[in-house]
Write a protein that holds these residues in place. Structure first.
Motif, PDB file in Angstrom:
ATOM      1  N   VAL A 155      -3.489  -0.178   9.098  1.00 11.59           N
ATOM      2  CA  VAL A 155      -2.122  -0.053   9.784  1.00 11.59           C
ATOM      3  C   VAL A 155      -1.430   1.345   9.193  1.00 11.59           C
ATOM      4  O   VAL A 155      -1.949   2.133   8.316  1.00 11.59           O
ATOM      5  N   PHE A 156      -0.514   1.585   9.786  1.00 10.47           N
ATOM      6  CA  PHE A 156       0.428   2.726   9.306  1.00 10.47           C
ATOM      7  C   PHE A 156       1.521   2.133   8.355  1.00 10.47           C
ATOM      8  O   PHE A 156       2.088   1.289   8.541  1.00 10.47           O
ATOM      9  N   LEU A 157       1.767   3.061   7.396  1.00 14.66           N
ATOM     10  CA  LEU A 157       3.013   2.647   6.028  1.00 14.66           C
ATOM     11  C   LEU A 157       3.925   3.845   6.260  1.00 14.66           C
ATOM     12  O   LEU A 157       3.639   4.877   5.960  1.00 14.66           O
ATOM     13  N   THR A 158       5.196   3.219   6.549  1.00 13.99           N
ATOM     14  CA  THR A 158       6.267   4.298   6.524  1.00 13.99           C
ATOM     15  C   THR A 158       6.524   4.579   5.045  1.00 13.99           C
ATOM     16  O   THR A 158       6.025   4.088   4.182  1.00 13.99           O
ATOM     17  N   PRO A 159       7.120   5.767   4.789  1.00 12.85           N
ATOM     18  CA  PRO A 159       7.383   6.184   3.212  1.00 12.85           C
ATOM     19  C   PRO A 159       7.704   4.886   2.408  1.00 12.85           C
ATOM     20  O   PRO A 159       7.591   4.594   1.217  1.00 12.85           O
ATOM     21  N   LYS A 160       8.832   4.204   3.059  1.00 19.26           N
ATOM     22  CA  LYS A 160       9.546   2.985   2.165  1.00 19.26           C
ATOM     23  C   LYS A 160       8.427   2.067   1.997  1.00 19.26           C
ATOM     24  O   LYS A 160       8.086   1.235   1.088  1.00 19.26           O
ATOM     25  N   GLU A 161       7.295   1.724   3.142  1.00 16.98           N
ATOM     26  CA  GLU A 161       6.383   0.770   3.027  1.00 16.98           C
ATOM     27  C   GLU A 161       5.591   1.134   1.940  1.00 16.98           C
ATOM     28  O   GLU A 161       4.966   0.263   1.133  1.00 16.98           O
TER      29      GLU A 161
END
Length: 454
Positions: free
Chosen positions: A134-140
């Motif tokens: 998966v891709f993780l946003t900066p927050k995630e």
């Protein structure tokens, strides 16, 4: 549903600008966007643990970009389909062109060029249909790191719980060498008052807010111990406290109890400290509680397993090319002692590596219910803007070459969980009670003289 944490290796974003497409991205689609698209494409194609179809990757990127635009109010986005070729550089250029054109055609205050890049990356990773890729946003990504490595706050270093009978706040654990530990607070103490305010009837959050405060300030506790108030209140100077991943205490009959919440950066060192303290107190057997532990770092699993397994293999990691790397114990195990490992359906990933290694090596007994069954490994590559890509890169095998993915680990002793258990509390935790009884019998057997001995 409990979160199942990825079994992690950490990677570093490394990129040569010489590999970038010749055309300079325009209209808000910048160099960093192009770098991150190319990096993700190359890592997915080369590192995912199964063979990847380039056309499927481009289709996933295209479809997710369209879905994002529609979600953000673009009624009928016109984004041409992409066609993969054998040249990876050409495929990346097509990705760049598609996102750049979308930025130009659908400029909106509702989203940024970076949002379109994120949607495209997420689509690429989703194309392999792997729940852990998966891709993780900066927050995630920040939340993942915080969950594994813990947070730091200013407080006393007391882990609290509410006594359901008296309604007072009690001490379930004390952070080793923290302010409360140095001041003499002990496990099972009753915090009668905090700065003159009774704790009776307080929630955990309310009591925590009284104990926490600015670094260097003082909090005064009136403490009840063994049924009687201490003659003098205890004053504690608040200091930085790092959230622990290991909690320990001594149960009756000198049975040491150690619970791991996650396999984080400091878990191995924290476990060493906890076991040293319990051994100093005379522990004769141990309970390792891995229930609800969704995993973490591979290296932490090896470190934890090595505290109980003196030598030999801990885990084998098999990559897409069928290359198998076997990781051996660190040779720093504690002296042999009866051991029970508690597991349940949320015991996953790194927790299953440790459970499987202990079961296969025969140094302990697995007790509880069947584990989750996550037998794959992920690499996480942090991207320059604070986001990250997480890709399944291998599967792992237990020392006896068991593949537990989607299967889980069957306990040696199946013990059901009681309704609404309070983990770690005798009388409220049937599985722990069974573990203690089992270990008491083991201790008695070891203490009994052998037949025919004088």
């Amino acid at each position: 549903m409990k979160r199942i944490i990825t079994l992690l290796f950490l990677g570093i974003f490394a990129f040569s600008t010489a590999q970038l497409p010749a055309a300079t991205p325009a209209h808000g689609f910048g160099l960093l966007d192009a770098e991150e698209l190319q990096f993700t494409y190359q890592k997915l194609i080369s590192e995912f643990y199964k063979k990847v179809d380039a056309q499927a990757v481009l289709d996933g990127a295209h479809d997710n970009l369209i879905a994002y635009l529609q979600h953000e109010g673009v009624a009928d986005p016109k984004v041409p389909s992409l066609h993969a070729v054998d040249d990876s550089s050409q495929n990346v250029r097509e990705l760049d062109r598609e996102v750049s054109n979308a930025v130009t055609a659908y400029h909106s205050a509702r989203f940024t060029p970076r949002d379109l890049t994120y949607a495209t990356i997420a689509g690429m990773l989703g194309s392999v249909k792997d729940r852990y890729t998966v891709f993780l946003t900066p927050k995630e990504f920040a939340a993942l790191n915080e969950g594994l490595d813990g947070t730091t706050f200013s407080g006393t270093g007391i882990v609290i719980q509410s006594d359901e009978t008296t309604k007072f706040i009690t001490v379930s654990n004390v952070v080793p060498d923290g302010p409360a530990d140095k001041a003499g607070i002990q496990q099972d103490d009753v915090l009668y008052t905090v700065d003159g305010k009774t704790t009776k009837g307080l929630t955990i959050d309310q009591a925590s807010s009284l104990l926490r405060g600015k670094q260097g300030t003082t909090v005064t506790l009136q403490v009840q111990r063994d049924g009687a108030l201490l003659a003098n209140p205890i004053s504690i100077v608040r200091a930085p406290i790092h959230q622990l991943s290991v909690y320990s205490k001594m149960l009756p009959n000198k049975i040491g109890y150690v619970a791991l919440t996650v396999f984080g950066r400091d878990t191995g060192a924290e476990l060493t400290t906890a076991l040293d303290r319990l051994q100093t107190q005379g522990a004769r057997a141990f309970v390792l509680d891995l229930r609800e532990n969704g995993g973490g770092y591979l290296q932490a699993a090896v470190q934890v397993s090595s505290k109980f397994i003196p030598s030999g293999p801990i885990v084998s990691v098999e990559s897409r090319q069928s290359q198998i790397d076997t990781i051996e114990a660190d040779n720093d195990a504690i002296p042999p002692a009866p051991l029970v490992v508690l597991v349940n359906g949320h015991t996953a990933s790194a927790s299953e590596i440790t459970s499987g290694a202990i079961q296969d090596s025969g140094v302990g007994t697995i007790m509880g219910t069947k584990t989750f069954g996550k037998g794959v490994v992920q690499n996480v590559w942090a991207l320059p803007d604070g986001s990250a890509v997480k890709i399944t890169t291998a599967r792992y095998l237990t020392p006896r070459n068991r593949d537990i993915n989607t299967v889980g680990i069957q306990p040696d002793v199946v013990t059901p969980e009681n309704p609404k258990p309070r983990y770690g509390t005798l009388g409220r935790d049937d599985q722990l009670q069974k573990a203690v009884q089992f270990l008491q019998n083991k201790i008695a057997q070891l203490s009994s003289p052998a037949p025919g001995s004088q």
